[in-house]
Write an enzyme that holds these catalytic residues in place. Structure first.
Site, PDB file in Angstrom:
ATOM      1  N   VAL A 100       0.757  -1.101   0.024  1.00 23.64           N
ATOM      2  CA  VAL A 100       0.038  -0.025   0.087  1.00 23.64           C
ATOM      3  C   VAL A 100       1.144   1.296  -0.194  1.00 23.64           C
ATOM      4  CG1 VAL A 100      -1.825   1.280   1.231  1.00 23.64           C
ATOM      5  CG2 VAL A 100      -1.990  -1.321   1.248  1.00 23.64           C
ATOM      6  N   CYS A 101       0.409   2.274  -0.677  1.00 21.75           N
ATOM      7  CA  CYS A 101       1.238   3.577  -0.921  1.00 21.75           C
ATOM      8  C   CYS A 101       2.704   3.284  -1.153  1.00 21.75           C
ATOM      9  CB  CYS A 101       1.016   4.172   0.485  1.00 21.75           C
ATOM     10  SG  CYS A 101       1.638   6.099   0.457  1.00 21.75           S
TER      11      CYS A 101
END
Length: 222
Positions: A100-101
């Site tokens: 994520v990210c």
């Protein structure tokens, strides 16, 4: 059979990168979620929320899904041999290798994004080519068994996407309903192409120091 998901937790992790998908995964039946780190001492997130690891890297069994969230603490992981070796080991047998990210930068440093389409936070997606990845904007980007999410809040979309793959769309939809995930943000400023230019400039300035450190740690542009 229980599905085992491991989320890496580390100092200065962006807590929503982790807690968004955690909430999705942990809300599904038959899914066990581990928070994995080098020791079990409480960890302070980038915004001050304290998190408690539940499993040691050294004791972690083979996972069905390994996930690396992002945040300011990612910089320290880019050259952490213990973490990078752990990810390579898990990726060899995991059903899905995910992030994520800016967690995607860590996957890339572990050599897990070579030739793969991948996403990241809008202020980092352009760094992915240094890691052999093909930068691809999107809330959730899948290339084979590698699934990467964009910035922070996209972790919820990511969690539902992965959950649908693991246990079926009906279960994922029930989880979405139970969480009442039906976003209607009060402002349309969630991406650089939608936000006013002055806000984008301010946001970039606030992240400039961390960005500069990442550029120093990543392989040079080929």
């Amino acid at each position: 059979m229980t599905i085992s998901i491991g989320l890496l937790v580390f100092p200065n992790v962006q807590q929503l990168d982790l807690t968004g998908p955690y909430e999705v995964f942990a809300s599904a039946p038959g899914v066990t979620v581990h928070l994995i780190w080098k020791d079990l001492a409480p960890i302070r997130s980038a915004t001050g929320l304290m998190l408690a690891p539940t499993m040691l890297l050294a004791d972690c069994p083979q996972l069905d899904v390994i996930c690396v969230p992002g945040g300011a603490g990612v910089n320290a992981l880019l050259t952490d041999a213990v973490v990078l070796d752990f990810l390579r080991h898990q990726a060899a047998e995991a059903r899905f290798v995910t992030s994520v990210c800016t967690g995607s930068l860590v996957l890339g440093m572990a050599g897990l994004l070579e030739g793969r389409r991948a996403s990241s936070h809008w202020n980092a997606v352009d760094l992915l080519p240094r890691l052999g990845a093909i930068p691809t904007e999107g809330r959730v980007v899948r290339d084979g068994n590698v699934i990467t999410a964009g910035g922070v809040t996209s972790g919820i979309d990511f969690g539902l996407t992965v959950l649908a793959e693991l246990v079926g769309e009906d279960v994922a939809r029930r989880v979405q309903l139970s969480l009442e995930y039906a976003p209607e943000p009060p402002f349309d400023s969630g991406t650089p192409d939608r936000a006013p230019a002055e806000l984008v400039a301010q946001a970039r300035a606030g992240m400039a120091a961390s960005r500069a450190e990442r550029e120093r740690l990543l392989p040079p542009v080929s």
